[in-house]
Design an enzyme around this catalytic site. Structure first.
Site, short mmCIF file in Angstrom:
data_model
loop_
_atom_site.label_atom_id
_atom_site.label_comp_id
_atom_site.label_asym_id
_atom_site.label_seq_id
_atom_site.Cartn_x
_atom_site.Cartn_y
_atom_site.Cartn_z
N HIS A 189 0.84 -0.62 0.12
CA HIS A 189 -0.04 0.01 0.28
C HIS A 189 0.71 1.78 -0.26
O HIS A 189 0.66 1.95 0.27
CB HIS A 189 -1.38 0.00 1.31
CG HIS A 189 -0.71 0.52 2.80
ND1 HIS A 189 0.02 -0.50 3.40
CD2 HIS A 189 -0.26 1.87 2.71
CE1 HIS A 189 0.06 0.39 4.09
NE2 HIS A 189 0.25 1.80 4.10
N ASP A 199 -0.80 -7.19 1.62
CA ASP A 199 0.13 -5.74 1.54
C ASP A 199 1.79 -6.34 2.04
O ASP A 199 2.48 -5.70 2.98
CB ASP A 199 -0.38 -5.02 3.21
CG ASP A 199 0.33 -3.61 3.18
OD1 ASP A 199 0.70 -3.04 2.08
OD2 ASP A 199 0.25 -2.48 3.94
N SER A 251 4.57 2.30 7.89
CA SER A 251 3.95 1.33 7.03
C SER A 251 5.51 1.09 6.05
O SER A 251 6.77 1.26 5.84
CB SER A 251 4.18 1.57 5.91
OG SER A 251 1.54 1.69 6.30
#
EC number: 3.4.21.22
Length: 275
Positions: A89, A137, A233
């Site tokens: 993502h 992800d 992330s």
């Protein structure tokens, strides 16, 4: 307290790298981290790994920084001289991504940094952001030229599926990153790290209304105050086994950061080692 509508927002751990036009595609429940509404006074403080501490130079030599239109929008981990693993993502197709390895303080030059351009992006083949931005992800990034490996730039170890799973269940991992927000607030200039306990599946499922698939796991503290956050992330969740660190998770998503009763959600690397 935090209002229910605010606390239930699903917000990514990437800082915002989307043009305003793309915001319209998101439901309120999927507001992007870094575009947090002003309703929570505390969101200002959650600009990096929350409750963590400064790493020492070379302590997490597999950690890399991703720079694009926004600096330090995500993290990643070195797999070998030519490849980095991150969260799918984090990647926007039109973004020119630079990987910085050997980074420590993003505001200073330590002469240990190595910058590379990304020439190929391979999200996991089942990843489909339109269906679910955080399912599968995980993505691989190929670098334009090999990294020079040294004590500041070292690949993370990856065990086979069985052992990666066993290591994850040891119960304690380390997460790291320079997480920061795009719009306001302090950034972490020195790499932050935090020890996070593994959270069993039942507790994890009870803590959220969002789907936690089998290829995800939760880690963190029920009391709040410590968590991964914006800009972290794609970075590593590692488990230390007799002095060697193994990649067991990828920092993926969470609802706000470090909120009581909420955990960080991570991509379960054991599902993908045979990729």
């Amino acid at each position: 307290g935090v209002s229910v509508s605010h606390a239930s927002k699903k917000i990514t751990r990437a800082t915002t790298i989307f043009s305003n036009t793309e915001y319209e595609n998101f439901t309120e429940a999927e507001t992007i981290r870094g575009n947090v509404t002003q309703r929570s006074q505390s969101s200002d403080d959650f600009t990096r790994i929350v409750g963590g501490e400064n790493a020492k130079p070379g302590q997490f030599p597999w950690q890399v920084l991703l720079n694009g239109k926004v600096e330090a929008f995500c993290g990643g981990s070195i797999i070998n001289e030519k490849w980095v693993v991150t969260a799918a993502h984090c990647i926007k197709p039109d973004d020119n991504i630079t990987v910085v390895a050997g980074e420590y303080n993003i505001q200073e030059t330590e002469n240990t940094e190595q910058k590379r351009n990304v020439i190929r992006i391979i999200p996991y083949h089942k990843y489909n952001a339109t269906i679910n931005k955080y399912n599968h992800d995980i993505a691989l990034l190929e670098l334009d030229k090999p990294l020079t490996l040294n004590s500041y730039v070292t690949p993370i170890c990856i065990a086979n599926r069985e052992y990666t799973n066993i290591f994850l269940n040891f119960g304690s991992g380390y997460v790291s990153g320079w997480g920061r927000v795009f719009n306001r607030g302090r950034q972490a200039s020195i790499l932050q790290y935090l020890r996070v306990p593994f959270v069993d599946r039942a507790t994890c499922l009870r803590s959220t209304k969002f789907t936690i698939y089998n290829n995800m796991f939760c880690a963190g503290f029920d009391v709040g105050g410590k968590d991964s956050c914006e800009g972290d992330s794609g970075g590593p969740h590692v488990t230390e086994v007799e002095g060697t660190s193994f990649l067991t998770g990828i920092i993926s998503w969470g609802e706000e950061c470090a909120i009581k009763g909420k955990y960080g959600v991570y991509t379960r690397v054991s599902w993908y080692v045979n990729w």
